[in-house]
Design a protein around this motif. Structure first.
Motif, PDB file in Angstrom:
ATOM      1  N   CYS A  25       0.857  -1.177   0.000  1.00  0.00           N
ATOM      2  CA  CYS A  25       0.000   0.000   0.000  1.00  0.00           C
ATOM      3  C   CYS A  25       0.900   1.236   0.000  1.00  0.00           C
ATOM      4  O   CYS A  25       1.677   1.441   0.932  1.00  0.00           O
ATOM      5  CB  CYS A  25      -0.908  -0.004   1.227  1.00  0.00           C
ATOM      6  N   PHE A  44      -6.342  -5.325  -3.453  1.00  0.00           N
ATOM      7  CA  PHE A  44      -6.043  -3.998  -2.911  1.00  0.00           C
ATOM      8  C   PHE A  44      -7.258  -3.086  -3.067  1.00  0.00           C
ATOM      9  O   PHE A  44      -7.705  -2.456  -2.112  1.00  0.00           O
ATOM     10  CB  PHE A  44      -4.828  -3.408  -3.617  1.00  0.00           C
ATOM     11  N   ARG A  45      -7.831  -3.040  -4.278  1.00  0.00           N
ATOM     12  CA  ARG A  45      -8.997  -2.186  -4.535  1.00  0.00           C
ATOM     13  C   ARG A  45     -10.205  -2.622  -3.712  1.00  0.00           C
ATOM     14  O   ARG A  45     -10.924  -1.796  -3.165  1.00  0.00           O
ATOM     15  CB  ARG A  45      -9.346  -2.197  -6.025  1.00  0.00           C
ATOM     16  N   TYR A  48      -9.557  -1.617  -0.003  1.00  0.00           N
ATOM     17  CA  TYR A  48      -9.042  -0.282   0.317  1.00  0.00           C
ATOM     18  C   TYR A  48      -9.993   0.542   1.170  1.00  0.00           C
ATOM     19  O   TYR A  48      -9.560   1.262   2.064  1.00  0.00           O
ATOM     20  CB  TYR A  48      -8.666   0.486  -0.952  1.00  0.00           C
ATOM     21  N   HIS A  51      -9.280  -0.620   4.557  1.00  0.00           N
ATOM     22  CA  HIS A  51      -7.862  -0.468   4.885  1.00  0.00           C
ATOM     23  C   HIS A  51      -7.483   0.992   5.141  1.00  0.00           C
ATOM     24  O   HIS A  51      -6.657   1.283   6.008  1.00  0.00           O
ATOM     25  CB  HIS A  51      -7.012  -1.051   3.754  1.00  0.00           C
ATOM     26  N   LYS A  52      -8.092   1.925   4.423  1.00  0.00           N
ATOM     27  CA  LYS A  52      -7.691   3.332   4.558  1.00  0.00           C
ATOM     28  C   LYS A  52      -7.982   3.899   5.949  1.00  0.00           C
ATOM     29  O   LYS A  52      -7.426   4.928   6.319  1.00  0.00           O
ATOM     30  CB  LYS A  52      -8.310   4.198   3.467  1.00  0.00           C
TER      31      LYS A  52
END
Length: 83
Positions: A25, A44-45, A48, A51-52
């Motif tokens: 990331c 990842f997408r 996200y 995760h953010k």
């Protein structure tokens, strides 16, 4: 979860893929956090949004550890009189 070496599990919850490339990331790296690795762009997408939240918490901790902002002025800007 984070992973420091290739061959570990993807950081996306429920993903059982092995990380074959170091797809970290970029925001975690920018904030100086331990890299979080994902198996691919799709994971990842997909992860996200959740995760953010880590980035927001890390930014708050970093800001608090740096003390008061140097941008804050205790006196009015030039040309502004204090009431």
């Amino acid at each position: 979860p984070t992973m420091s070496a290739m061959g570990g599990a993807c950081a996306s919850p429920g993903c059982t893929n092995v990380v074959e490339k170091r797809l970290a990331c970029p925001k975690c790296v920018e904030l100086g956090l331990p890299p979080t690795y994902f198996c691919g762009q799709a994971c990842f997408r997909a992860n996200y949004k959740n995760h953010k939240g880590i980035h927001k918490i890390a930014a708050q901790v970093l800001a608090a550890s740096q003390g008061p902002s140097l941008k804050h002025r205790k006196t009015p800007p030039d040309g502004v009189t204090h009431p």
